[in-house]
Every structure is written in structure tokens, then in C-alpha cells.
Design a protein around this motif. Structure first.
Motif, PDB file in Angstrom:
ATOM      1  N   ALA A 170      40.640  43.412  21.225  1.00 36.96           N
ATOM      2  CA  ALA A 170      41.293  42.120  21.058  1.00 36.96           C
ATOM      3  C   ALA A 170      41.139  41.643  19.624  1.00 36.96           C
ATOM      4  O   ALA A 170      40.112  41.820  19.004  1.00 36.96           O
ATOM      5  CB  ALA A 170      40.674  41.096  22.005  1.00 36.96           C
ATOM      6  N   VAL A 171      42.186  41.035  19.127  1.00 41.77           N
ATOM      7  CA  VAL A 171      42.142  40.499  17.775  1.00 41.77           C
ATOM      8  C   VAL A 171      41.055  39.438  17.662  1.00 41.77           C
ATOM      9  O   VAL A 171      40.453  39.240  16.625  1.00 41.77           O
ATOM     10  CB  VAL A 171      43.513  39.885  17.402  1.00 41.77           C
ATOM     11  N   ALA A 172      40.773  38.747  18.805  1.00 43.25           N
ATOM     12  CA  ALA A 172      39.805  37.655  18.801  1.00 43.25           C
ATOM     13  C   ALA A 172      38.414  38.115  18.387  1.00 43.25           C
ATOM     14  O   ALA A 172      37.608  37.327  17.930  1.00 43.25           O
ATOM     15  CB  ALA A 172      39.748  37.009  20.183  1.00 43.25           C
ATOM     16  N   LEU A 173      38.087  39.419  18.552  1.00 40.99           N
ATOM     17  CA  LEU A 173      36.766  39.918  18.214  1.00 40.99           C
ATOM     18  C   LEU A 173      36.608  40.233  16.736  1.00 40.99           C
ATOM     19  O   LEU A 173      35.493  40.438  16.270  1.00 40.99           O
ATOM     20  CB  LEU A 173      36.461  41.190  19.026  1.00 40.99           C
ATOM     21  N   ALA A 174      37.702  40.236  16.011  1.00 37.08           N
ATOM     22  CA  ALA A 174      37.650  40.644  14.611  1.00 37.08           C
ATOM     23  C   ALA A 174      36.714  39.775  13.781  1.00 37.08           C
ATOM     24  O   ALA A 174      36.003  40.263  12.901  1.00 37.08           O
ATOM     25  CB  ALA A 174      39.056  40.621  14.015  1.00 37.08           C
ATOM     26  N   ASN A 175      36.695  38.483  14.051  1.00 32.10           N
ATOM     27  CA  ASN A 175      35.872  37.566  13.264  1.00 32.10           C
ATOM     28  C   ASN A 175      34.607  37.133  13.983  1.00 32.10           C
ATOM     29  O   ASN A 175      33.955  36.177  13.549  1.00 32.10           O
ATOM     30  CB  ASN A 175      36.704  36.320  12.911  1.00 32.10           C
ATOM     31  N   LEU A 176      34.259  37.835  15.048  1.00 31.94           N
ATOM     32  CA  LEU A 176      33.058  37.486  15.796  1.00 31.94           C
ATOM     33  C   LEU A 176      31.939  38.479  15.496  1.00 31.94           C
ATOM     34  O   LEU A 176      32.195  39.673  15.294  1.00 31.94           O
ATOM     35  CB  LEU A 176      33.350  37.478  17.297  1.00 31.94           C
ATOM     36  N   PRO A 177      30.688  38.014  15.470  1.00 35.53           N
ATOM     37  CA  PRO A 177      29.571  38.922  15.191  1.00 35.53           C
ATOM     38  C   PRO A 177      29.352  39.908  16.327  1.00 35.53           C
ATOM     39  O   PRO A 177      29.704  39.632  17.484  1.00 35.53           O
ATOM     40  CB  PRO A 177      28.382  37.975  15.043  1.00 35.53           C
ATOM     41  N   ALA A 178      28.781  41.049  16.001  1.00 37.66           N
ATOM     42  CA  ALA A 178      28.491  42.053  17.022  1.00 37.66           C
ATOM     43  C   ALA A 178      27.427  41.515  17.971  1.00 37.66           C
ATOM     44  O   ALA A 178      26.521  40.785  17.566  1.00 37.66           O
ATOM     45  CB  ALA A 178      28.010  43.343  16.364  1.00 37.66           C
ATOM     46  N   LEU A 179      27.561  41.877  19.230  1.00 36.61           N
ATOM     47  CA  LEU A 179      26.608  41.416  20.236  1.00 36.61           C
ATOM     48  C   LEU A 179      25.355  42.279  20.217  1.00 36.61           C
ATOM     49  O   LEU A 179      25.426  43.506  20.079  1.00 36.61           O
ATOM     50  CB  LEU A 179      27.252  41.460  21.620  1.00 36.61           C
TER      51      LEU A 179
END
Length: 343
Positions: free
Chosen positions: A12-21
Motif C-alpha cells: 500500500a502506498v500508505a506504508l511508504a511514509n510510515l516507520p518499519a514495525l
């Protein structure tokens, strides 16, 4: 639906700017993502609840191995078997979409095709002024003041619970509501009649704060990362709760033992007992105080835009529901039977 649901997932594009879990377990990853996006604790609890229910409903299978048809079947089960309200149905769907998009990084066509129930516009339950007085008088003094503050300002219960000392401005007769619904701040009135009681409550809270300081147990929860930016703020009087709990508790997120504000369940249960004691047959709750506040202001002739600002509504259409409440009873139209006389 079946073919779309079986396609291989794509990031998902939404994960592009989110930190890795960092977490390895799915529900822990869900909690981690929710906290990184600064969602409220209540949202975290709700989303985790629905994710767990979804997984259990499908025999503990991992959501990666499920598809749109499985999500649809779960939602159908909620609607047909559990007979949940449309709002609950939408809440469950939001939780699952968050899980797939923000945690698993899956964005598939079926996500936009899932049917969403239309919200049902229902008239809010409103108490009369006399009923408000009767219910609040049956609450113990500390909780009575809290209830009076909810009714007198129109605050939501969570907004009142999170009220800090620094946000009560006696000089300007105002209360600052921080991070209300939609993470918005707003200003509401400080009722003149509650000033003496509120000053007394702050004196009680200050005694609790001082005792914590003397015992080296000072410190309350701070929003976002303020505790790292201002390490001493959590122990300061200005950040202390206006309505502190009478004991320390463990923070479910950090594991830290600290003073929390009074629990929402504490007031909700006390309010329910008080309403029952009055003999009210209306299905009232603490939120009814907010509905009553808005309706009574409109009855007093205040402009709907003013009421909108006090309630913190983004759209005046949301506030308009209270104008419909004013029409209950036929809009003051006299029934023809009232002019008749019967033996």
C-alpha cells in the motif's frame, strides 16, 4: 468479488511514509502502528478488539490468508447474527481496513467495494432542565461537579476527564478543551455557578498532587512526546488532572505506575444509578448531558453557529440535529382533541 479478493497483495502506498514495525506479533504490530499515528487509547482498544474478533471468527487464520469475501462474511455475521448497529458495523470495517492498509501494507480492489451501511439519523435523547437537576443531585459531590461541568460546558466525557489544571482559566471565565474529537482545541465557557466548587476541587487535587510529590511518585501521562521534550512537565502542578483518581494505576501502554484521572466507567456507572433512582424511563447516559446542553442553549435563543463552536462540530449540519429535537411535540401545534370536552 471472489476473483478480486484472491489477487496477490501489493504494498500500500500508505506504508511508504510510515516507520518499519518492530513488533513480531500481529496485534502488537497493530498497537504499535496506532500509537505511532497518535490515535487515542480508546481507538486502539476498539481496533484491537475487532481485529481479534475477525481472526477468531475465521478460525485463527492470519488476515494475510483472508480476502474481501472473508471480510464481507464477518461483517454480514455482525449484522445478521449479532445484529450490531450501523455505527458499530462501520467501526469494525474501519478497524479491518486500518489493519490491512496501515499494518499489513495490503491494498486490494475489494477494499473499496465493501458495502458500508448508511448512518441512521436518530433524534438524540434530551433531558429537561428539571431532569438534569434530579439526576445530578443524586451523584456524590465529586462526581456531581464533574456531571455539572459536562452539562454546563457541553464537553464530552473524555474531554472532561482529561482536563488539566492549566486549562481552567478563572480570570477569563473559560476552559480550554485540548485535542477534542478530531484533535481540535476549542474554548468553552466556565459556568459562574461552578467556580466555587471547581476551586474547591482544585484544592483537593493539589493536596493529592503534593502528597505524590512528597512520596516521590509524581508524574502524570503527557500527550505525544512531551515527556521527553519537557521531562519535568509531568510532575508539575499545571499538568495535573483536575479530577485525579484516588489511587495509582499501571499505564497499559508504558507499564509505568502513575496517577490517572478518574475512570470513565466510574462516572458512567454512577450516572446510570442516579438516573435509575430518579425513575427516568429515557435511555440516558453521560453523553445525554451534552445533548441537553445544546438543546437548552437553542431553546434559550442562542445562535446555532455559537452552539456549533461550543460543541466543536466541524459541520453545522451535525449541530442541526438539535433543531429537530425542538420540534418534538409537533412544533407547538395544538392537537384538535385539546379543544374538545368529554364526559
Amino acid at each position: 468479488m471472489g476473483d478480486l479478493g484472491r489477487r496477490a497483495p501489493r504494498p500500500a502506498v500508505a506504508l511508504a511514509n510510515l516507520p518499519a514495525l518492530k513488533s513480531t506479533r500481529l496485534l502488537d504490530q497493530l498497537r504499535e502502528r496506532i500509537r505511532s499515528l497518535h490515535y487515542s487509547r480508546s481507538t486502539e482498544d476498539v481496533y484491537v478488539f475487532w481485529a481479534r474478533a475477525f481472526i477468531r471468527h475465521h478460525g485463527l487464520r492470519h488476515p494475510r490468508d483472508l480476502d474481501g469475501a472473508d471480510v464481507e462474511s464477518f461483517l454480514t455475521w455482525l449484522a445478521s447474527e449479532r445484529q450490531v448497529a450501523p455505527a458499530t458495523h462501520r467501526q469494525a470495517l474501519s478497524a479491518l481496513l486500518f489493519l490491512y492498509v496501515k499494518v499489513l501494507g495490503v491494498q486490494l480492489p475489494w477494499m473499496s467495494e465493501i458495502g458500508r451501511p448508511h448512518p441512521q439519523r436518530r433524534l438524540p435523547v434530551v433531558m429537561s432542565r428539571d431532569e438534569v437537576v434530579q439526576v445530578l443531585q443524586r451523584l456524590e459531590p465529586k462526581l456531581r461537579l464533574f456531571g455539572q461541568l459536562l452539562y454546563g460546558t457541553g464537553m464530552r466525557i473524555t474531554e472532561g476527564l482529561r482536563l488539566r489544571v492549566k486549562d481552567v482559566d478563572f480570570s477569563h471565565g473559560a476552559i480550554i478543551v485540548r485535542e477534542g474529537k478530531g484533535a481540535k482545541d476549542r474554548v468553552v465557557m466556565l459556568p459562574d455557578s461552578l467556580v466555587p466548587s471547581l476551586r474547591n476541587q482544585l484544592a483537593i487535587a493539589h493536596a493529592v498532587w503534593r502528597q505524590d510529590q512528597e512520596e516521590g511518585r509524581g508524574g502524570v501521562e503527557l500527550p505525544d512526546a512531551l515527556d521527553r521534550k519537557y521531562p519535568r512537565a509531568g510532575s508539575s502542578w499545571s499538568w495535573f488532572w483536575v479530577f485525579p483518581q484516588d489511587h495509582h494505576s499501571v499505564d497499559p501502554r508504558s507499564g509505568t505506575i502513575r496517577r490517572h484521572h478518574i475512570y470513565d466507567q466510574t462516572f458512567q456507572r454512577a450516572f446510570k444509578r442516579a438516573a435509575k433512582a430518579t425513575g427516568l424511563t429515557k435511555p440516558v447516559s453521560p453523553h445525554t448531558l451534552r445533548h441537553s446542553f445544546a438543546t437548552h442553549l437553542l431553546q434559550s435563543g442562542y445562535d446555532i453557529r455559537t452552539v456549533q463552536e461550543l460543541l466543536g462540530h466541524s459541520d453545522v449540519a451535525t449541530t442541526m440535529i438539535y433543531t429537530h429535537v425542538l420540534k418534538v411535540g409537533g412544533g407547538a401545534v395544538k392537537s384538535p382533541i385539546d379543544s374538545m370536552h368529554f364526559d
